[in-house]
Write a protein that holds these residues in place. Sequence first.
Motif, mmCIF file in Angstrom:
data_model
loop_
_atom_site.group_PDB
_atom_site.id
_atom_site.type_symbol
_atom_site.label_atom_id
_atom_site.label_comp_id
_atom_site.label_asym_id
_atom_site.label_seq_id
_atom_site.Cartn_x
_atom_site.Cartn_y
_atom_site.Cartn_z
ATOM 1 N N TRP A 153 0.897 -1.176 0.000
ATOM 2 C CA TRP A 153 0.000 0.000 0.000
ATOM 3 C C TRP A 153 0.916 1.201 0.000
ATOM 4 O O TRP A 153 1.578 1.512 1.006
ATOM 5 C CB TRP A 153 -0.887 -0.037 1.243
ATOM 6 N N ASN A 155 1.240 5.267 -1.341
ATOM 7 C CA ASN A 155 0.683 6.433 -2.020
ATOM 8 C C ASN A 155 1.049 7.674 -1.221
ATOM 9 O O ASN A 155 1.687 7.589 -0.166
ATOM 10 C CB ASN A 155 -0.846 6.286 -2.173
ATOM 11 N N ARG A 234 3.592 8.797 -6.848
ATOM 12 C CA ARG A 234 3.379 8.224 -8.181
ATOM 13 C C ARG A 234 2.239 8.993 -8.835
ATOM 14 O O ARG A 234 1.330 9.478 -8.171
ATOM 15 C CB ARG A 234 2.955 6.742 -8.069
ATOM 16 N N SER A 237 -1.939 8.738 -8.547
ATOM 17 C CA SER A 237 -1.776 8.150 -7.224
ATOM 18 C C SER A 237 -2.434 6.777 -7.160
ATOM 19 O O SER A 237 -3.476 6.551 -7.783
ATOM 20 C CB SER A 237 -2.438 9.055 -6.185
ATOM 21 N N LEU A 238 -1.824 5.871 -6.400
ATOM 22 C CA LEU A 238 -2.390 4.522 -6.259
ATOM 23 C C LEU A 238 -3.414 4.423 -5.129
ATOM 24 O O LEU A 238 -4.004 3.358 -4.931
ATOM 25 C CB LEU A 238 -1.269 3.514 -6.007
ATOM 26 N N GLN A 241 -5.380 1.711 -3.321
ATOM 27 C CA GLN A 241 -5.219 0.338 -3.798
ATOM 28 C C GLN A 241 -4.185 -0.443 -2.989
ATOM 29 O O GLN A 241 -3.096 0.052 -2.731
ATOM 30 C CB GLN A 241 -4.802 0.338 -5.262
ATOM 31 N N THR A 242 -4.548 -1.657 -2.656
ATOM 32 C CA THR A 242 -3.599 -2.619 -2.093
ATOM 33 C C THR A 242 -3.168 -3.512 -3.254
ATOM 34 O O THR A 242 -4.008 -4.142 -3.897
ATOM 35 C CB THR A 242 -4.280 -3.498 -1.028
ATOM 36 N N LEU A 243 -1.879 -3.533 -3.539
ATOM 37 C CA LEU A 243 -1.367 -4.373 -4.626
ATOM 38 C C LEU A 243 -0.603 -5.548 -4.021
ATOM 39 O O LEU A 243 -0.316 -5.559 -2.818
ATOM 40 C CB LEU A 243 -0.442 -3.553 -5.534
ATOM 41 N N LEU A 256 -3.309 -6.626 -9.174
ATOM 42 C CA LEU A 256 -2.720 -5.588 -10.029
ATOM 43 C C LEU A 256 -3.468 -4.266 -9.882
ATOM 44 O O LEU A 256 -4.522 -4.196 -9.246
ATOM 45 C CB LEU A 256 -2.765 -6.059 -11.486
ATOM 46 N N GLU A 257 -2.909 -3.238 -10.501
ATOM 47 C CA GLU A 257 -3.531 -1.909 -10.428
ATOM 48 C C GLU A 257 -4.948 -1.932 -11.001
ATOM 49 O O GLU A 257 -5.259 -2.729 -11.888
ATOM 50 C CB GLU A 257 -2.683 -0.883 -11.191
ATOM 51 N N ASN A 258 -5.775 -1.031 -10.490
ATOM 52 C CA ASN A 258 -7.152 -0.839 -10.955
ATOM 53 C C ASN A 258 -8.031 -2.074 -10.787
ATOM 54 O O ASN A 258 -8.839 -2.407 -11.653
ATOM 55 C CB ASN A 258 -7.158 -0.355 -12.414
ATOM 56 N N GLU A 259 -7.850 -2.729 -9.648
ATOM 57 C CA GLU A 259 -8.710 -3.833 -9.218
ATOM 58 C C GLU A 259 -8.763 -4.979 -10.226
ATOM 59 O O GLU A 259 -9.840 -5.429 -10.618
ATOM 60 C CB GLU A 259 -10.144 -3.347 -8.922
#
Length: 343
Positions: A153, A155, A234, A237-238, A241-243, A256-259
């Motif tokens: 996490w 951001n 970044r 911003s992320l 999101q938990t990656l 991955l990014e964007n669910e």
Amino acid sequence: MTDSLKGLLIGCGFFSRNHLHGWAEVDGAEIAAVCDLDVSKAQAIAQDFSIPAWHGDASVMNAGDFDFVDICTTMDTHETLVAQAAAAEIPVIIQKPLGPDFATCRRIDQISREAGIPVMVHENFRFQKLFLRLRDILDSGEIGETSFGRLSWRNDIDVYTSQPYLLKTERFMIMDVGIHMLDLARFLMGDADAVTCLNQSVKEGLAGEDASTFLLRHKNGSVTAIDISYASHRTPSLFPQTLGVIEGRGGTVQILENEVLRVHSGGNIRDEKIEDDGRDWTSSPWTQIQDSVPRTQQHFIDSLCHGRAFQTSAEDSLQTYALAEAAYRSAESGRLVSFDDLE
Ligand code: NAD
């Protein structure tokens, strides 16, 4: 006439609006009154949400009008408020972090058990659609027994304007975000009993840490690496999101990014895009978090009505808070800290 359970919401600050939107969707419950030490805040939010009553003192819970209380105040107030609710024999759902340290969390659990009053921690990340789907994939056996996880996490969302108390919070990042990651690690990978952790204060002038990197040892032999930061720049911003990744003995799921969940199994690969719920009161970038609020609340009400244990009861959450305590002790000592060291 309605037979909905009647709730009192305590704490009408930044996050409480999400609670009130959420409660409006929950089957079997409604908020009958709100309360804040600043009664003008309570009045304003009551009027916004058409709630019939507002108060400036939580002792209103002694009036016998409520079937549950929803505590949406910061952690320093939790022990006192849970004790008041226990004395009034009212079940509690309470925001994370449960308490500022492990000793306080233990006392809160003890209050709950001695009074026979159920207490659930509002730990909403495991109720995000993405993690519910990921749990389903793990339960299906598709990637086999889990062996390694990574949750990340990072951001630079400005939490300091909406939650200025965070600037002065000495146990900051692990208690604010780490708690969610530790709960997720337990939800996805199983219970853990030892941690190593390094903390950093990257932004100047903070009382606590704003970045942490830790490793968990799970009881089933698997390992989770967690890295969290509010000082990670970044574009875009992320947040929020938990990656990461969950590896099993027969496959892997990437977060991955964007669910998007990317599932590798049996030599094949597929992407699952997890859509948000499309509520009219949610807004980017908070959507995923907001969507998880009514699901968390519904779990509380359903469990209460059917006499079932909450997934994140105060008792269960002691495991999560023990890991947070171990993480702080590890960061101070530079050593791996296990639950045995906390006794
Ligand atoms: P806030 O400071 O904006 O609001 C807290 C409110 O509680 C204040 O208005 C304060 O006056 C009131 N209050 C304090 N003690 C009280 C008492 N004894 N009786 C009545 N009212 C009292 O805080 P916030 O940002 O809304 O955060 C509340 C909690 O929600 C925190 O624990 C935070 O960690 C948590 N939170 C959770 C998420 C999540 O995704 N789960 C997101 C944001 C915040």
